[in-house]
Motif scaffolding. Structure first.
Motif, PDB file in Angstrom:
ATOM      1  N   PRO A  85       3.849   2.657  -3.783  1.00  0.00           N
ATOM      2  CA  PRO A  85       3.737   3.638  -4.871  1.00  0.00           C
ATOM      3  C   PRO A  85       4.077   5.063  -4.457  1.00  0.00           C
ATOM      4  O   PRO A  85       4.387   5.900  -5.316  1.00  0.00           O
ATOM      5  N   ARG A  86       4.054   5.361  -3.169  1.00  0.00           N
ATOM      6  CA  ARG A  86       4.435   6.696  -2.713  1.00  0.00           C
ATOM      7  C   ARG A  86       5.941   6.916  -2.777  1.00  0.00           C
ATOM      8  O   ARG A  86       6.419   8.058  -2.727  1.00  0.00           O
ATOM      9  N   LEU A  87       6.694   5.833  -2.873  1.00  0.00           N
ATOM     10  CA  LEU A  87       8.152   5.937  -2.827  1.00  0.00           C
ATOM     11  C   LEU A  87       8.793   6.061  -4.206  1.00  0.00           C
ATOM     12  O   LEU A  87       9.902   6.586  -4.326  1.00  0.00           O
TER      13      LEU A  87
ATOM     14  N   GLU B 170       0.819  -1.205   0.000  1.00  0.00           N
ATOM     15  CA  GLU B 170       0.000   0.000   0.000  1.00  0.00           C
ATOM     16  C   GLU B 170       0.859   1.265   0.000  1.00  0.00           C
ATOM     17  O   GLU B 170       0.476   2.283  -0.585  1.00  0.00           O
ATOM     18  N   ARG B 171       2.020   1.193   0.633  1.00  0.00           N
ATOM     19  CA  ARG B 171       2.887   2.365   0.761  1.00  0.00           C
ATOM     20  C   ARG B 171       3.873   2.513  -0.393  1.00  0.00           C
ATOM     21  O   ARG B 171       4.411   3.591  -0.632  1.00  0.00           O
TER      22      ARG B 171
ATOM     23  N   ILE C 142       3.842  -2.020  -7.940  1.00  0.00           N
ATOM     24  CA  ILE C 142       4.827  -1.236  -8.682  1.00  0.00           C
ATOM     25  C   ILE C 142       5.560  -2.163  -9.641  1.00  0.00           C
ATOM     26  O   ILE C 142       5.870  -3.313  -9.290  1.00  0.00           O
TER      27      ILE C 142
ATOM     28  N   THR D 194       8.357   4.929  -8.836  1.00  0.00           N
ATOM     29  CA  THR D 194       7.541   4.472  -9.971  1.00  0.00           C
ATOM     30  C   THR D 194       7.991   3.123 -10.518  1.00  0.00           C
ATOM     31  O   THR D 194       7.241   2.459 -11.216  1.00  0.00           O
TER      32      THR D 194
ATOM     33  N   GLU E 172      13.475   3.054   4.124  1.00  0.00           N
ATOM     34  CA  GLU E 172      12.191   3.691   4.375  1.00  0.00           C
ATOM     35  C   GLU E 172      11.268   2.749   5.156  1.00  0.00           C
ATOM     36  O   GLU E 172      10.591   3.163   6.094  1.00  0.00           O
TER      37      GLU E 172
END
Length: 378
Positions: A26-28, A23-24, A57, A30, A168
């Motif tokens: 795609p924020r990091l 879930e997290r 991703i 592409t 991260e």
């Protein structure tokens, strides 16, 4: 003296940890580069991870990480990242894959060679984001702020350290360790115990690292032997303990076990956890006079009955407990079992004396002491 504690990465733990990481992700970035080793691929463990994270991703895979990774491995992985255009790294494996991924992340924003960044705070640009999925129960690299890379020309393990090097996200998912072979659980589990014990008695220990290390020691005492026998709950317990020990040692520091083990690994390619497991009992015996009260607490954390004993007597029980764990887990007890000749000891000791971890040891260590420790383990 000012003490310090650096915040580790965001930890996701438990049965659905991979899904929470997806879930997290795609924020990091592409596109991801998965960094792993051939053994992980052969066992199909990478697919457990990529079946979940790959839905979030697109990714490519670099699966050529070797044990005790060297500069060439880092450069090859960095080229793979450049070729694929990946802007996030996913490390799947033990400390070797994790350290390579973190090193590639540094090069991705700072350029140059990884040798340019040996030492502390040698780069300024924040590395590419890294997500770490540890598949062993020992390195703790998923929560530390550095990487260890071998320079084959000098036969030295370089240490690259910065607060910018934290991953991260670190994903502690029981699925990826459920089938861990007993031999690997033993050596990596003893590696975690080494981290926790060395950090607890290290010069840089503080109340926060103490809490992490003692908690890790208790979990390891409870779960290590059962983990080597394949118990899934104990394997997950060891996975969590490994991260706790890693959180402890990256600020408290380490000591003589790592000085001896890193040197042996650089010269003879011995697996890091195997080397730590080999030297830990002998270094504890050496260090007992320097920190009896702390070793007494280690003995209690490992389940030893120490009521009514003096600190010195209780500290000796810590040595007994660790020697027993080494026997129960079947880790190598001598360098000869690993093919290391006795005549290598003088060179090994001389190089170990220059190791960055050595000053953290609670008892001063001389060249003669290092020779003696190597001889005890010969």
């Amino acid at each position: 003296m000012t003490q310090q504690f650096s915040s580790p990465p965001h930890l996701l733990m438990g049965a659905d940890a991979l899904e929470a990481a997806a879930e997290r992700l795609p924020r990091l970035g592409t596109r991801a580069l998965v960094v792993t080793d051939p053994g992980i691929v052969a066992a199909g463990i990478d697919r457990i991870v990529t079946d979940v994270l790959g839905a979030a991703i697109p990714f490519s895979t670099f699966a050529d990480v070797v044990g005790n990774p060297d500069i060439d491995t880092v450069e090859a992985a960095a080229r793979a990242r450049e070729t694929t255009g990946a802007d996030v790294l996913i490390a799947i494996g033990g400390g070797s894959s994790i350290d390579v991924a973190k090193s590639v992340a540094v090069l991705g924003t700072n350029g140059g060679s990884i040798t340019d960044y040996e030492g502390v705070d040698r780069f300024t640009a924040r590395p590419l984001p890294v997500v770490v999925v540890p598949t062993t129960v020992g390195s703790g690299s998923e929560v530390t702020k550095g990487a260890v890379i071998t320079n084959p020309e000098t036969q030295v393990k370089m240490v690259i350290v910065s607060d910018l090097m934290f991953a991260e996200i670190a994903v502690l998912d029981p699925r990826v360790v459920a089938g861990l072979p007993g031999r690997i659980a033993a050596t990596t589990g003893m590696d975690a115990l080494t981290h926790a014990i060395e950090a607890y008695v290290a010069q840089g220990a503080n109340p926060v690292t103490d809490a992490m290390c003692l908690g890790a020691i208790e979990l390891i005492g409870e779960h290590l032997v059962a983990a080597t026998q394949g118990d899934p709950d104990s394997l997950y317990g060891m996975l969590v303990a490994s991260s706790m020990a890693g959180i402890g040692f990256h600020d408290a520091g380490l000591g003589a076990v790592h000085a001896l083990a890193n040197t042996l690994g650089a010269h003879f390619g011995v697996h890091h956890g195997t080397a730590n497991a080999l030297f830990l009992p002998y270094v504890i015996d050496f260090n007992l006079p320097a920190a009896p009260a702390r070793f007494a607490r280690i003995a209690r954390a490992l389940g030893e009955e120490v009521g009514g004993l003096s600190d010195d007597e209780a500290a000796a029980r810590a040595s007994v407990a660790v020697h027993r764990l080494a026997e129960q887990t079947g880790v190598p007890r001598t360098m000869s079992e690993l093919g290391v000749p006795r005549d290598a000891i003088p060179r090994l000791a001389a190089d170990a004396l220059a190791q960055a971890d050595l000053p953290g040891n609670p008892r001063p260590v001389t060249l003669e002491d290092l020779i003696t420790l190597y001889e005890r383990a010969a």
